[in-house]
Design a protein around this motif. Structure first.
Motif, PDB file in Angstrom:
ATOM      1  N   ALA A   1     -28.308 -14.423 -40.515  1.00 44.82           N
ATOM      2  CA  ALA A   1     -29.674 -14.736 -40.115  1.00 44.82           C
ATOM      3  C   ALA A   1     -29.848 -16.253 -40.006  1.00 44.82           C
ATOM      4  O   ALA A   1     -29.113 -17.033 -40.620  1.00 44.82           O
ATOM      5  CB  ALA A   1     -30.670 -14.169 -41.115  1.00 44.82           C
ATOM      6  N   ARG A   2     -30.829 -16.661 -39.213  1.00 46.96           N
ATOM      7  CA  ARG A   2     -31.082 -18.092 -39.024  1.00 46.96           C
ATOM      8  C   ARG A   2     -31.707 -18.741 -40.257  1.00 46.96           C
ATOM      9  O   ARG A   2     -31.465 -19.904 -40.530  1.00 46.96           O
ATOM     10  CB  ARG A   2     -32.001 -18.276 -37.811  1.00 46.96           C
ATOM     11  CG  ARG A   2     -32.191 -19.720 -37.387  1.00 46.96           C
ATOM     12  CD  ARG A   2     -32.791 -19.780 -35.995  1.00 46.96           C
ATOM     13  NE  ARG A   2     -34.016 -18.998 -35.916  1.00 46.96           N
ATOM     14  CZ  ARG A   2     -35.218 -19.489 -36.199  1.00 46.96           C
ATOM     15  NH1 ARG A   2     -35.343 -20.744 -36.577  1.00 46.96           N
ATOM     16  NH2 ARG A   2     -36.290 -18.738 -36.094  1.00 46.96           N
ATOM     17  N   LEU A   3     -32.490 -17.983 -41.021  1.00 45.33           N
ATOM     18  CA  LEU A   3     -33.181 -18.496 -42.204  1.00 45.33           C
ATOM     19  C   LEU A   3     -32.868 -17.631 -43.418  1.00 45.33           C
ATOM     20  O   LEU A   3     -32.501 -16.461 -43.273  1.00 45.33           O
ATOM     21  CB  LEU A   3     -34.696 -18.516 -41.968  1.00 45.33           C
ATOM     22  CG  LEU A   3     -35.195 -19.372 -40.802  1.00 45.33           C
ATOM     23  CD1 LEU A   3     -36.676 -19.134 -40.591  1.00 45.33           C
ATOM     24  CD2 LEU A   3     -34.922 -20.839 -41.072  1.00 45.33           C
ATOM     25  N   SER A   4     -33.015 -18.201 -44.622  1.00 50.10           N
ATOM     26  CA  SER A   4     -32.842 -17.438 -45.848  1.00 50.10           C
ATOM     27  C   SER A   4     -33.946 -16.405 -45.975  1.00 50.10           C
ATOM     28  O   SER A   4     -35.060 -16.592 -45.458  1.00 50.10           O
ATOM     29  CB  SER A   4     -32.859 -18.373 -47.060  1.00 50.10           C
ATOM     30  OG  SER A   4     -31.809 -19.313 -46.979  1.00 50.10           O
TER      31      SER A   4
ATOM     32  N   SER B   1     -37.094 -13.446 -50.433  1.00 51.29           N
ATOM     33  CA  SER B   1     -36.839 -13.239 -51.860  1.00 51.29           C
ATOM     34  C   SER B   1     -36.039 -14.391 -52.438  1.00 51.29           C
ATOM     35  O   SER B   1     -36.358 -14.920 -53.502  1.00 51.29           O
ATOM     36  CB  SER B   1     -36.110 -11.911 -52.075  1.00 51.29           C
ATOM     37  OG  SER B   1     -35.839 -11.711 -53.447  1.00 51.29           O
ATOM     38  N   CYS B   2     -34.962 -14.799 -51.750  1.00 49.52           N
ATOM     39  CA  CYS B   2     -34.153 -15.921 -52.240  1.00 49.52           C
ATOM     40  C   CYS B   2     -34.932 -17.239 -52.167  1.00 49.52           C
ATOM     41  O   CYS B   2     -34.815 -18.099 -53.043  1.00 49.52           O
ATOM     42  CB  CYS B   2     -32.875 -16.034 -51.414  1.00 49.52           C
ATOM     43  SG  CYS B   2     -31.703 -14.670 -51.675  1.00 49.52           S
ATOM     44  N   ARG B   3     -35.733 -17.377 -51.105  1.00 46.52           N
ATOM     45  CA  ARG B   3     -36.527 -18.602 -50.989  1.00 46.52           C
ATOM     46  C   ARG B   3     -37.540 -18.711 -52.109  1.00 46.52           C
ATOM     47  O   ARG B   3     -37.764 -19.785 -52.660  1.00 46.52           O
ATOM     48  CB  ARG B   3     -37.226 -18.632 -49.633  1.00 46.52           C
ATOM     49  CG  ARG B   3     -36.265 -18.859 -48.463  1.00 46.52           C
ATOM     50  CD  ARG B   3     -36.956 -18.681 -47.130  1.00 46.52           C
ATOM     51  NE  ARG B   3     -37.971 -19.697 -46.914  1.00 46.52           N
ATOM     52  CZ  ARG B   3     -38.805 -19.709 -45.877  1.00 46.52           C
ATOM     53  NH1 ARG B   3     -38.737 -18.736 -44.965  1.00 46.52           N
ATOM     54  NH2 ARG B   3     -39.680 -20.669 -45.740  1.00 46.52           N
ATOM     55  N   ASP B   4     -38.177 -17.588 -52.470  1.00 47.19           N
ATOM     56  CA  ASP B   4     -39.153 -17.628 -53.562  1.00 47.19           C
ATOM     57  C   ASP B   4     -38.495 -17.997 -54.880  1.00 47.19           C
ATOM     58  O   ASP B   4     -39.093 -18.685 -55.714  1.00 47.19           O
ATOM     59  CB  ASP B   4     -39.852 -16.268 -53.694  1.00 47.19           C
ATOM     60  CG  ASP B   4     -40.779 -15.995 -52.520  1.00 47.19           C
ATOM     61  OD1 ASP B   4     -41.116 -16.968 -51.815  1.00 47.19           O
ATOM     62  OD2 ASP B   4     -41.167 -14.824 -52.308  1.00 47.19           O
ATOM     63  N   ARG B   5     -37.278 -17.521 -55.093  1.00 47.65           N
ATOM     64  CA  ARG B   5     -36.564 -17.810 -56.335  1.00 47.65           C
ATOM     65  C   ARG B   5     -35.782 -19.116 -56.265  1.00 47.65           C
ATOM     66  O   ARG B   5     -35.144 -19.511 -57.230  1.00 47.65           O
ATOM     67  CB  ARG B   5     -35.603 -16.666 -56.657  1.00 47.65           C
ATOM     68  CG  ARG B   5     -36.301 -15.381 -57.079  1.00 47.65           C
ATOM     69  CD  ARG B   5     -35.281 -14.261 -57.286  1.00 47.65           C
ATOM     70  NE  ARG B   5     -35.907 -13.106 -57.898  1.00 47.65           N
ATOM     71  CZ  ARG B   5     -36.629 -12.200 -57.233  1.00 47.65           C
ATOM     72  NH1 ARG B   5     -36.794 -12.340 -55.920  1.00 47.65           N
ATOM     73  NH2 ARG B   5     -37.187 -11.188 -57.854  1.00 47.65           N
TER      74      ARG B   5
ATOM     75  N   LYS C   1     -29.705 -19.752 -53.476  1.00 45.09           N
ATOM     76  CA  LYS C   1     -28.954 -19.809 -52.224  1.00 45.09           C
ATOM     77  C   LYS C   1     -28.796 -18.400 -51.672  1.00 45.09           C
ATOM     78  O   LYS C   1     -28.430 -17.473 -52.390  1.00 45.09           O
ATOM     79  CB  LYS C   1     -27.594 -20.454 -52.455  1.00 45.09           C
ATOM     80  CG  LYS C   1     -26.768 -20.606 -51.172  1.00 45.09           C
ATOM     81  CD  LYS C   1     -25.480 -21.337 -51.455  1.00 45.09           C
ATOM     82  CE  LYS C   1     -24.623 -21.449 -50.202  1.00 45.09           C
ATOM     83  NZ  LYS C   1     -25.327 -22.173 -49.133  1.00 45.09           N
ATOM     84  N   CYS C   2     -29.057 -18.233 -50.388  1.00 50.12           N
ATOM     85  CA  CYS C   2     -28.970 -16.927 -49.724  1.00 50.12           C
ATOM     86  C   CYS C   2     -27.786 -16.964 -48.751  1.00 50.12           C
ATOM     87  O   CYS C   2     -27.600 -17.940 -48.009  1.00 50.12           O
ATOM     88  CB  CYS C   2     -30.269 -16.633 -48.971  1.00 50.12           C
ATOM     89  SG  CYS C   2     -30.273 -15.062 -48.082  1.00 50.12           S
ATOM     90  N   ASP C   3     -26.956 -15.882 -48.762  1.00 52.53           N
ATOM     91  CA  ASP C   3     -25.826 -15.864 -47.842  1.00 52.53           C
ATOM     92  C   ASP C   3     -26.228 -15.461 -46.430  1.00 52.53           C
ATOM     93  O   ASP C   3     -25.432 -15.513 -45.496  1.00 52.53           O
ATOM     94  CB  ASP C   3     -24.720 -14.944 -48.353  1.00 52.53           C
ATOM     95  CG  ASP C   3     -25.195 -13.507 -48.533  1.00 52.53           C
ATOM     96  OD1 ASP C   3     -26.255 -13.148 -47.972  1.00 52.53           O
ATOM     97  OD2 ASP C   3     -24.510 -12.743 -49.237  1.00 52.53           O
ATOM     98  N   ARG C   4     -27.505 -14.993 -46.247  1.00 50.33           N
ATOM     99  CA  ARG C   4     -28.105 -14.679 -44.951  1.00 50.33           C
ATOM    100  C   ARG C   4     -27.374 -13.568 -44.194  1.00 50.33           C
ATOM    101  O   ARG C   4     -27.397 -13.508 -42.972  1.00 50.33           O
ATOM    102  CB  ARG C   4     -28.194 -15.943 -44.080  1.00 50.33           C
ATOM    103  CG  ARG C   4     -29.090 -17.021 -44.658  1.00 50.33           C
ATOM    104  CD  ARG C   4     -29.243 -18.182 -43.714  1.00 50.33           C
ATOM    105  NE  ARG C   4     -27.997 -18.952 -43.640  1.00 50.33           N
ATOM    106  CZ  ARG C   4     -27.754 -19.875 -42.735  1.00 50.33           C
ATOM    107  NH1 ARG C   4     -28.656 -20.146 -41.798  1.00 50.33           N
ATOM    108  NH2 ARG C   4     -26.608 -20.521 -42.714  1.00 50.33           N
TER     109      ARG C   4
ATOM    110  N   VAL D   1     -28.987  -6.993 -44.996  1.00 55.17           N
ATOM    111  CA  VAL D   1     -29.460  -7.279 -46.356  1.00 55.17           C
ATOM    112  C   VAL D   1     -28.486  -8.244 -47.001  1.00 55.17           C
ATOM    113  O   VAL D   1     -27.258  -8.044 -46.925  1.00 55.17           O
ATOM    114  CB  VAL D   1     -29.569  -5.992 -47.207  1.00 55.17           C
ATOM    115  CG1 VAL D   1     -30.106  -6.326 -48.597  1.00 55.17           C
ATOM    116  CG2 VAL D   1     -30.457  -4.969 -46.529  1.00 55.17           C
ATOM    117  N   CYS D   2     -29.027  -9.306 -47.624  1.00 56.37           N
ATOM    118  CA  CYS D   2     -28.148 -10.264 -48.280  1.00 56.37           C
ATOM    119  C   CYS D   2     -27.591  -9.685 -49.576  1.00 56.37           C
ATOM    120  O   CYS D   2     -28.110  -8.708 -50.121  1.00 56.37           O
ATOM    121  CB  CYS D   2     -28.883 -11.582 -48.554  1.00 56.37           C
ATOM    122  SG  CYS D   2     -30.097 -11.496 -49.884  1.00 56.37           S
ATOM    123  N   ARG D   3     -26.531 -10.308 -50.074  1.00 54.86           N
ATOM    124  CA  ARG D   3     -25.868  -9.771 -51.270  1.00 54.86           C
ATOM    125  C   ARG D   3     -26.752  -9.834 -52.509  1.00 54.86           C
ATOM    126  O   ARG D   3     -26.734  -8.939 -53.343  1.00 54.86           O
ATOM    127  CB  ARG D   3     -24.569 -10.546 -51.511  1.00 54.86           C
ATOM    128  CG  ARG D   3     -23.519 -10.325 -50.430  1.00 54.86           C
ATOM    129  CD  ARG D   3     -22.276 -11.136 -50.715  1.00 54.86           C
ATOM    130  NE  ARG D   3     -21.283 -10.962 -49.651  1.00 54.86           N
ATOM    131  CZ  ARG D   3     -20.117 -11.605 -49.621  1.00 54.86           C
ATOM    132  NH1 ARG D   3     -19.798 -12.448 -50.604  1.00 54.86           N
ATOM    133  NH2 ARG D   3     -19.280 -11.399 -48.612  1.00 54.86           N
TER     134      ARG D   3
END
Length: 604
Positions: free
Chosen positions: A29-32, A35-39, A42-45, A49-51
């Protein structure tokens, strides 16, 4: 809650995949994800669904753009959940009547019977009428006695896991705005009597947003009001932070568009910060208030013609701006509140003053009765400029005018010591000049004390906070003046003066001024003393008087001075739990007791 809130709580199965995940031809994905952004992780995007969301079994939603607002809505949902939890807790302590009133599915509130503390942003538009008298009256007639309800709220907030900083951005209810504003005009207004009470309240209750006072001014007034009542004291810092944040944001939007409200807001914030012992920040806030006031030409309102200036747009004659008498007087009062604060900061901190007396051409305030009534019913007594009042030694016609004159003379008494400590001031002719100026300041202080109007005289008006403040400030200025005279007499060493006589006379006058301060404090009722010591200057005066008695006890072992030190030290300690300045000064006085090796004796 409403369709918007309900849609956010729906299961992922109800949302088509193509609306939650941005279209992309790659596996990332282009952006995280939100859920990861709120926390802030780092998001693998990974798509779909991210890991991290897979392992935590969270809903994985990718925003379509950086301005999607998903994170903000998540914060709103979290805050609403905490507000629901807080409401449930409060219902268990016997506020069922108010809980019924606040249980509308469209409004989420923290409530304590007569006080709705915070409201969620999902209230219906029909609820937005400002400060409805029916709503306010309804709250006051329901439930337990108001003082008991407030104490339960304060106790609950003190033990709650909910951080007050998380409520910094929560909307305020109309009942709370009304309550805290009323507390300000009842308990805190006498320290800064510059805003016209009835006009302010009228604009506050207006249904037209453009007619309401700026929100940053509303918030700092509410913060000051909250600080005067133990039941709301826990909300004061949160309201102050919001006021400061909004004031800074407002200035960033329009850096050259200053209003009177900006000057008023910053001087009120400086006062709040000083009471919270944030002295460095208070000095910066006061400096900003002074400069804004000078840009608005508040220091030269009655000067004609106006001098040339880069801020010419702010120097238009008052008549061209169609200001009525009340608006002009509010500007004068705002200036003198700011002026007094500048003089007191210099006298108590050794920081240079910002205001030059030679540039002040604004009349002293008119009587409070004339200001509140608009000058229509009360005869407007003639007022002078500061220079004229000092030259003619004319009695002040208003309480704020008396406060400004006392602050000015306090400044002069301390400035005399500061000026004479410079090497160039040690010449013999300068020493002679010092004694002449010292006598002038002393005579001006006594003239002001004698000329105070009837409603500011002791002992008849001992219950008036203005009376307490003015008398204590005058006697503190006299203490500073005589302390400097004793030192100068010792340095003079017989060069044109009778050093021993001057020192003895100065010590006698010094003890007399300190005795006046302690006599005033002993005469004040406990509740009035509690209010008086919230003003840092009152605590400072108590501390200076304590040092005078402590030094006399160390030199003469006079039991009366020891008893006075014990009384003042015990008083500062007694109020140290609720008054930050008293706590700080009690600690400093304790160190002085130890330094002079009379601590055990004085406390024993």
């Amino acid at each position: 809650m409403g369709s918007a809130a309900a849609s956010m709580l729906m299961d992922d199965s109800e949302h088509p995949t193509d609306t939650a995940i941005p279209t992309s031809t790659t596996s990332l994905a282009r952006l995280s994800c939100t859920s990861c952004r709120d926390r802030k992780q780092k998001c693998d995007r990974n798509l779909p669904v991210c890991r991290r969301c897979t392992s935590l079994r969270n809903d994985c939603v990718y925003p379509s753009s950086r301005k999607s607002g998903q994170g903000k809505r998540k914060q709103v949902r979290d805050l609403e959940a905490k507000l629901f939890q807080l409401e449930d807790q409060l219902r268990t302590i016997g506020h069922s009547a108010d809980a019924d009133r606040c249980n509308s599915p469209q409004t989420v509130r923290i409530a304590v019977s007569s006080n709705v503390v915070y409201s969620s942003p999902v209230a219906s538009s029909a609820d937005q009428s400002w400060l409805s008298e029916a709503t306010i009256q309804e709250g006051r007639d329901v439930g337990e006695p108001r003082s008991h309800q407030r104490q339960q709220l304060a106790d609950w907030l003190a033990n709650s896991e909910l951080e007050l900083t998380e409520l910094d951005d929560a909307p305020l209810s109309r009942d709370l705005i009304e309550e805290l504003t009323t507390l300000y005009f009842k308990n805190g207004y006498h320290c800064s009597p510059m805003i016209h009470p009835s006009r302010y309240l009228e604009s506050l209750r207006s249904d037209v947003p453009s007619r309401q006072p700026p929100l940053f001014l509303q918030l700092v007034i509410m913060a000051t009001g909250a600080s005067t009542d133990p039941s709301y004291a826990s909300l004061a810092m949160s309201l102050y932070r919001r006021a400061r944040k909004l004031a800074e944001q407002d200035e960033a939007k329009e850096p050259n568009a200053f209003m009177l409200a900006h000057a008023q807001c910053w001087v009120l914030m400086a006062s709040f910060e000083a009471q919270s012992t944030l002295f460095s920040r208070a000095s910066l806030s006061l400096g900003k208030s002074i400069r804004i006031a000078q840009i608005l030409n508040l220091h030269q309102l009655d000067r004609c013609p106006q001098p040339p200036s880069l801020f010419q747009s702010h120097l238009e004659p008052p008549s061209s701006r169609n200001l009525d008498w009340i608006e002009m007087e509010e500007r004068r009062r705002t200036w003198w509140v700011i002026y007094s604060a500048d003089r007191l900061v210099f006298a108590t901190s050794a920081l240079p003053s910002i205001i030059d007396d030679r540039m002040v051409h604004t009349l002293l305030p008119k009587p409070e009765e004339a200001f509140t009534s608009g000058g229509e019913e009360t005869p407007q007594e003639h007022t002078n400029t500061l220079h004229q009042a000092l030259r003619e030694r004319s009695p002040p016609v208003s309480r704020l005018g008396a406060r400004a004159l006392a602050a000015h003379l306090f400044y002069r008494a301390v400035d005399l010591e500061t000026t004479e400590s410079r090497p160039e001031a040690q010449a013999e002719h300068n020493l002679e000049s010092y004694w002449a100026r010292q006598q002038d300041v002393g005579n001006d202080l006594l003239a002001l004390l004698i000329s105070l109007p009837r409603d500011l005289r002791l002992p008849a008006s001992i219950g008036c906070q203005d009376t307490i403040y003015i008398h204590v400030l005058i006697h503190t200025a006299l203490m500073c003046l005589h302390k400097t005279a004793i030192r100068k007499a010792a340095e003079d060493g017989g060069r044109g003066t009778e050093a021993s006589f001057v020192k003895a006379q100065g010590r006698s006058n010094l003890l007399a001024a300190a005795a006046q301060v302690i006599a005033i404090i002993r005469s004040i009722r406990e509740e009035d003393l509690t209010e008086a010591l919230k003003n840092p200057i009152q605590g400072y005066a108590t501390y200076i008087a304590s040092l005078v008695f402590l030094e006399d006890f160390a030199l003469t072992r006079f039991e009366g001075s020891r008893a006075n030190v014990v009384y003042l030290f015990d008083m500062l300690q007694r109020f140290s739990q609720t008054h930050p300045v008293a706590r700080m000064l009690a600690g400093q006085l304790g160190h002085e007791l130890e330094r002079l090796e009379v601590g055990d004796t004085a406390m024993g």
